[in-house]
Design an enzyme around this catalytic site. Structure first.
Site, mmCIF file in Angstrom:
data_model
loop_
_atom_site.group_PDB
_atom_site.id
_atom_site.type_symbol
_atom_site.label_atom_id
_atom_site.label_comp_id
_atom_site.label_asym_id
_atom_site.label_seq_id
_atom_site.Cartn_x
_atom_site.Cartn_y
_atom_site.Cartn_z
ATOM 1 N N GLU A 71 -16.889 -88.922 -63.705
ATOM 2 C CA GLU A 71 -17.441 -87.833 -64.528
ATOM 3 C C GLU A 71 -16.767 -87.871 -65.819
ATOM 4 O O GLU A 71 -17.395 -87.748 -67.001
ATOM 5 C CB GLU A 71 -17.309 -86.576 -63.949
ATOM 6 C CG GLU A 71 -17.983 -85.296 -64.482
ATOM 7 C CD GLU A 71 -17.845 -83.985 -63.676
ATOM 8 O OE1 GLU A 71 -18.401 -83.976 -62.802
ATOM 9 O OE2 GLU A 71 -16.920 -83.179 -64.227
ATOM 10 N N LYS A 84 -14.324 -86.346 -53.964
ATOM 11 C CA LYS A 84 -14.827 -85.658 -55.056
ATOM 12 C C LYS A 84 -14.067 -85.694 -56.277
ATOM 13 O O LYS A 84 -14.444 -85.705 -57.381
ATOM 14 C CB LYS A 84 -15.063 -84.149 -54.562
ATOM 15 C CG LYS A 84 -15.005 -83.227 -55.621
ATOM 16 C CD LYS A 84 -16.422 -83.454 -56.169
ATOM 17 C CE LYS A 84 -16.960 -82.352 -57.278
ATOM 18 N NZ LYS A 84 -16.120 -81.634 -58.235
HETATM 19 O O1 6PG Z 1 -19.319 -82.109 -59.867
HETATM 20 C C1 6PG Z 1 -19.085 -80.967 -60.442
HETATM 21 O O2 6PG Z 1 -19.829 -80.073 -59.921
HETATM 22 C C2 6PG Z 1 -18.020 -80.820 -61.344
HETATM 23 O O3 6PG Z 1 -17.343 -81.831 -61.378
HETATM 24 C C3 6PG Z 1 -17.171 -79.529 -61.149
HETATM 25 O O4 6PG Z 1 -16.419 -79.857 -60.015
HETATM 26 C C4 6PG Z 1 -16.385 -78.917 -62.297
HETATM 27 O O5 6PG Z 1 -17.359 -78.978 -63.344
HETATM 28 C C5 6PG Z 1 -15.337 -79.706 -62.678
HETATM 29 O O6 6PG Z 1 -14.251 -79.379 -61.865
HETATM 30 C C6 6PG Z 1 -14.991 -79.542 -63.939
HETATM 31 O O7 6PG Z 1 -13.697 -80.329 -64.210
HETATM 32 P P1 6PG Z 1 -12.488 -80.237 -65.436
HETATM 33 O O8 6PG Z 1 -12.423 -78.929 -65.673
HETATM 34 O O9 6PG Z 1 -11.397 -81.087 -64.749
HETATM 35 O O10 6PG Z 1 -13.365 -81.047 -66.393
#
Ligand code: 6PG
Length: 292
Positions: free
Chosen positions: A171, A164
């Site tokens: 991401e 993840k």
């Molecule tokens: O896959 C997901 O659903 C997202 O990645 C989720 O886990 C969350 O929105 C992130 O943790 C944001 O992460 P940041 O605050 O580091 O951008």
């Protein structure tokens, strides 16, 4: 199946709903009594039949540690704890050891899907011993998206959160690439509507994706993002991805740059650019702009 679920915020609250819709019994606990089914963790544990399964969905770090500690005291040998938060994978080994010493199983689950998970399902990346993971299959089935993918038993304890974490590193980089392209398109006068260019990319292109769909949603709400400040926080996983890359000597220039771009977004006036301006002035007499 019965499940205890701790943490009923944006993620946990919707997960409780999705698991219930699949016909399972969920006893939820949250510090906020308005959303909680029980008044305490002890009551949650009491309400579950042994062997119990308890899913922890609270912020990574101290909050998760404190719930794991409490569960270690309340649960019995044969029970299983799942950490579904965005925990650092190195915490998983520690939690597995601490709980394992008491005969309690531990599974780590990276959960992706955000606020859309209730409708679309949550992608799950799971780590742990097969005996503990297998017990949770009905819950994983309830949470995962309907298609053939969206679930993986990635490996031993820690593998779920590590997967993840890398997902989140990707991401960061994908979002940064869309953001850079968007800014450049906005800059040139020849393009009438960047929003419509982005919309056109949603079908047929090499770069179509859910993030692109969400970018179009955002531009439909605020075409030039005028209502937002150019400031982005981070929750840790981008940093841990870069740390893991360094520890494994794996080059991650794009993910690293996208993390650093967020740090830069938090500065109104860049200290390092002051130094660059000062040095250009020192060696070349180049003009500097005075602070107003
Ligand atoms: O896959 C997901 O659903 C997202 O990645 C989720 O886990 C969350 O929105 C992130 O943790 C944001 O992460 P940041 O605050 O580091 O951008």
């Amino acid at each position: 199946m019965q499940l205890g679920l701790i943490g009923l915020g944006k993620m946990g609250g919707n997960m409780r709903e999705r698991i219930r819709r699949a016909g399972h019994t969920v006893v939820g606990y949250d510090r906020n009594p308005e959303v909680s089914d029980v008044a305490s963790l002890a009551e949650l544990v009491d309400k579950l039949e042994a062997p119990r399964t308890v899913w922890v969905m609270v912020p990574a770090g101290a909050a998760t540690q404190s719930v794991v500690d409490e569960l270690g005291d309340l649960l019995s040998p044969g029970d299983t704890v799942v950490d579904g938060g965005n925990s650092r994978w190195t915490d998983d080994e520690k939690h597995a050891e601490e709980l394992g010493a008491k005969g309690i199983g531990f599974v780590d689950a990276g959960v992706s899907g955000g606020v859309w998970g209730l409708k679309n399902g949550y992608a799950l990346m799971v780590g742990g011993d097969k005996e503990h993971v297998d017990r949770l299959q009905p819950i994983f089935e309830a949470l995962k998206p309907e298609g053939p993918y969206g679930y993986v038993h990635a490996g031993k304890v820690g593998a779920g959160h590590f997967s993840k974490m890398v997902h989140n590193g990707i991401e960061y980089a994908m979002m940064q690439a869309y953001a850079e392209g968007w800014e450049l398109l906005e800059k040139v006068e020849s393009v009438d509507s960047v929003r419509e260019v982005f919309r056109s990319w949603q079908e047929g292109t090499v770069i179509r994706s859910w993030l692109l769909d969400l970018a179009v949603n955002a531009l439909d709400e605020d075409e030039h993002l005028d209502k937002l400040k150019g400031y982005a926080e981070d929750s840790g996983e981008g940093r841990w991805t870069v740390e893991a890359a360094i520890n494994n000597a794996v080059p991650l220039p794009t993910i690293t740059a996208s993390l650093f771009a967020r740090f830069a977004s938090r500065q109104d006036d860049s200290p390092q650019m002051k130094m660059i301006a000062a040095l250009r002035n020192q060696f070349g007499g180049h003009a500097v702009e005075a602070k107003k």
